[in-house]
Motif scaffolding. Sequence first.
Motif, mmCIF file in Angstrom:
data_model
loop_
_atom_site.group_PDB
_atom_site.id
_atom_site.type_symbol
_atom_site.label_atom_id
_atom_site.label_comp_id
_atom_site.label_asym_id
_atom_site.label_seq_id
_atom_site.Cartn_x
_atom_site.Cartn_y
_atom_site.Cartn_z
ATOM 1 N N GLY A 1 0.826 -1.198 0.000
ATOM 2 C CA GLY A 1 0.000 0.000 0.000
ATOM 3 C C GLY A 1 0.862 1.251 0.000
ATOM 4 N N MET A 2 1.157 1.774 -1.158
ATOM 5 C CA MET A 2 2.034 2.942 -1.277
ATOM 6 C C MET A 2 1.316 4.058 -2.040
ATOM 7 S SD MET A 2 4.731 1.770 0.270
ATOM 8 C CE MET A 2 5.915 3.072 -0.046
ATOM 9 N N GLY A 3 1.809 5.281 -1.846
ATOM 10 C CA GLY A 3 1.322 6.412 -2.627
ATOM 11 C C GLY A 3 0.784 7.563 -1.797
ATOM 12 N N SER A 4 0.108 7.287 -0.691
ATOM 13 C CA SER A 4 -0.501 8.373 0.084
ATOM 14 C C SER A 4 0.548 9.337 0.611
ATOM 15 C CB SER A 4 -1.343 7.816 1.227
ATOM 16 O OG SER A 4 -0.565 7.042 2.113
ATOM 17 N N ASN A 5 1.666 8.803 1.090
ATOM 18 C CA ASN A 5 2.713 9.686 1.610
ATOM 19 C C ASN A 5 3.371 10.514 0.512
ATOM 20 O OD1 ASN A 5 2.709 9.141 4.460
ATOM 21 N ND2 ASN A 5 3.520 7.115 3.986
ATOM 22 N N ASP A 6 3.375 10.001 -0.701
ATOM 23 C CA ASP A 6 3.961 10.767 -1.805
ATOM 24 C C ASP A 6 3.146 12.024 -2.104
ATOM 25 O OD1 ASP A 6 6.282 9.091 -2.864
ATOM 26 O OD2 ASP A 6 4.678 7.610 -2.752
ATOM 27 N N TYR A 7 1.900 12.047 -1.638
ATOM 28 C CA TYR A 7 1.093 13.258 -1.719
ATOM 29 C C TYR A 7 1.147 14.050 -0.419
ATOM 30 C CZ TYR A 7 -0.713 11.637 -6.191
ATOM 31 O OH TYR A 7 -0.807 11.240 -7.499
ATOM 32 N N LEU A 8 0.838 13.381 0.703
ATOM 33 C CA LEU A 8 0.739 14.087 1.983
ATOM 34 C C LEU A 8 2.089 14.564 2.504
ATOM 35 C CD1 LEU A 8 -1.878 11.787 3.757
ATOM 36 C CD2 LEU A 8 -2.261 14.095 2.858
ATOM 37 N N ASN A 9 3.128 13.789 2.284
ATOM 38 C CA ASN A 9 4.451 14.120 2.812
ATOM 39 C C ASN A 9 5.450 14.444 1.701
ATOM 40 O OD1 ASN A 9 4.066 13.812 5.717
ATOM 41 N ND2 ASN A 9 3.708 11.656 5.243
ATOM 42 N N ASN A 10 4.906 14.964 0.602
ATOM 43 C CA ASN A 10 5.750 15.401 -0.501
ATOM 44 C C ASN A 10 5.005 16.473 -1.305
ATOM 45 O OD1 ASN A 10 7.169 15.649 -2.980
ATOM 46 N ND2 ASN A 10 7.958 13.576 -2.863
ATOM 47 N N TYR A 11 4.123 16.045 -2.193
ATOM 48 C CA TYR A 11 3.495 16.963 -3.151
ATOM 49 C C TYR A 11 2.751 18.117 -2.474
ATOM 50 C CZ TYR A 11 1.305 18.232 -7.627
ATOM 51 O OH TYR A 11 0.920 18.892 -8.777
ATOM 52 N N LEU A 12 2.064 17.834 -1.372
ATOM 53 C CA LEU A 12 1.247 18.846 -0.706
ATOM 54 C C LEU A 12 1.985 19.590 0.400
ATOM 55 C CD1 LEU A 12 -2.087 16.801 -0.489
ATOM 56 C CD2 LEU A 12 -1.613 18.755 -1.989
ATOM 57 N N LYS B 1 1.707 -13.138 -5.949
ATOM 58 C CA LYS B 1 0.365 -12.706 -5.542
ATOM 59 C C LYS B 1 0.462 -11.352 -4.836
ATOM 60 C CE LYS B 1 -1.419 -17.423 -4.833
ATOM 61 N NZ LYS B 1 -2.138 -18.312 -3.901
ATOM 62 N N PHE B 2 -0.200 -10.370 -5.402
ATOM 63 C CA PHE B 2 -0.110 -9.008 -4.889
ATOM 64 C C PHE B 2 -1.495 -8.446 -4.589
ATOM 65 C CE2 PHE B 2 3.647 -9.670 -7.454
ATOM 66 C CZ PHE B 2 4.663 -8.951 -6.837
ATOM 67 N N VAL B 3 -1.598 -7.722 -3.490
ATOM 68 C CA VAL B 3 -2.787 -6.923 -3.191
ATOM 69 C C VAL B 3 -2.341 -5.468 -3.167
ATOM 70 C CG1 VAL B 3 -4.594 -6.386 -1.526
ATOM 71 C CG2 VAL B 3 -3.858 -8.765 -1.847
ATOM 72 N N ILE B 4 -2.933 -4.654 -4.044
ATOM 73 C CA ILE B 4 -2.528 -3.254 -4.200
ATOM 74 C C ILE B 4 -3.744 -2.355 -3.951
ATOM 75 C CG2 ILE B 4 -1.423 -1.563 -5.702
ATOM 76 C CD1 ILE B 4 0.366 -3.957 -5.256
ATOM 77 N N PRO B 5 -3.817 -1.671 -2.823
ATOM 78 C CA PRO B 5 -4.919 -0.715 -2.615
ATOM 79 C C PRO B 5 -4.658 0.604 -3.321
ATOM 80 C CG PRO B 5 -3.520 -0.797 -0.664
ATOM 81 C CD PRO B 5 -2.949 -1.799 -1.640
ATOM 82 N N GLY B 6 -5.710 1.223 -3.817
ATOM 83 C CA GLY B 6 -5.592 2.563 -4.353
ATOM 84 C C GLY B 6 -5.629 3.584 -3.228
ATOM 85 N N LEU B 7 -5.711 4.853 -3.583
ATOM 86 C CA LEU B 7 -5.782 5.923 -2.594
ATOM 87 C C LEU B 7 -7.227 6.346 -2.380
ATOM 88 C CD1 LEU B 7 -2.759 8.169 -3.660
ATOM 89 C CD2 LEU B 7 -2.810 6.205 -2.105
ATOM 90 N N GLY B 8 -7.529 6.743 -1.152
ATOM 91 C CA GLY B 8 -8.884 7.154 -0.812
ATOM 92 C C GLY B 8 -9.121 8.635 -1.060
ATOM 93 N N ARG B 9 -10.228 9.127 -0.504
ATOM 94 C CA ARG B 9 -10.596 10.545 -0.656
ATOM 95 C C ARG B 9 -9.752 11.369 0.319
ATOM 96 N NH1 ARG B 9 -15.199 12.331 -2.842
ATOM 97 N NH2 ARG B 9 -15.704 13.645 -1.043
ATOM 98 N N MET B 10 -8.522 11.629 -0.082
ATOM 99 C CA MET B 10 -7.567 12.273 0.814
ATOM 100 C C MET B 10 -7.938 13.715 1.125
ATOM 101 S SD MET B 10 -4.114 10.483 -0.663
ATOM 102 C CE MET B 10 -3.104 11.836 -0.139
#
Length: 284
Positions: free
Chosen positions: A87-98, A135-144
């Motif tokens: 589960g990756m990606g949220s920090n790339d927005y919250l702790n980087n882009y924003l 076998k991979f489980v990949i969650p997307g990002l929610g309504r951040m």
Amino acid sequence: MVDEIAELLGLPLIPAYNEASGDQVLHGVNYASAAAGILDITGRNFVGRIPFDEQIRNFQNTVDQITGNLRAVDLAQSIGRSIFFVGMGSNDYLNNYLMPNYNTKNQYNAQQYADLLVQQYSRQLRSLYNLGARKFVIPGLGRMGCIPSILSQSTAGICNEEVNQLVLPFNANVKAMINNFNTNLPGAKFTYIDIARLFEDLITNGEQYGFSVVNRGCCGIGRNRGQITCLPFQTPCPSREQYIFWDAFHPTAAVNILMARKAFNGDQSIVYPMNIEQLASYDS
């Protein structure tokens, strides 16, 4: 969420990488790190965070560690049967882009940044595949734009639709990546969890699930209890099971359990092309 999925699969609570030893690693290892991102520079204001590339190197170390104890065929089968929850990606927005101390927002628009992230993400997941993962489980990002940290930036305390729209290209790119992998990586099975849809349902229909507080953290300080996140020794709310958010950024255990159960045996509107229960029983 991962702990509940493990419980549904009948697995033990797995140890953190830096605490795992001996035969413990044969039953699973947790490589996650707070504030970690797809990009190495993400979360640099947090001391000791372990970016995803380094997490993959840690997994390589685990594979090297157990190689001497298992035959090559047994090792390949064990890794191939394992489920990798990434589960990756949220920090790339919250702790980087924003973040105002990063120049990322001035370098990339929403689509360009999503392309950059998923190009890197694709390379990283291929590295895990090359190490034997199937076998991979990949969650997307929610309504951040609806988390307390973002809500607290609005005097009206309303969701930031600009942030909600910002992450949509990332989710679209991840879905396309997963479709590509399932078609072109022999033996691989990637499952996508539509976290955005799950969160939309929770925020819109919270009372149906027993949630009466959808717009502030159970533990935190300031507007929407999201300006300063939960501090050590701070007294949280007395009824956390009624809250969607635990702190400025994270959902409560009640939400994690609910989402994990939906991902475990839900239909393709939530988790696709197969749910986690089906993924676990899939034999390549």
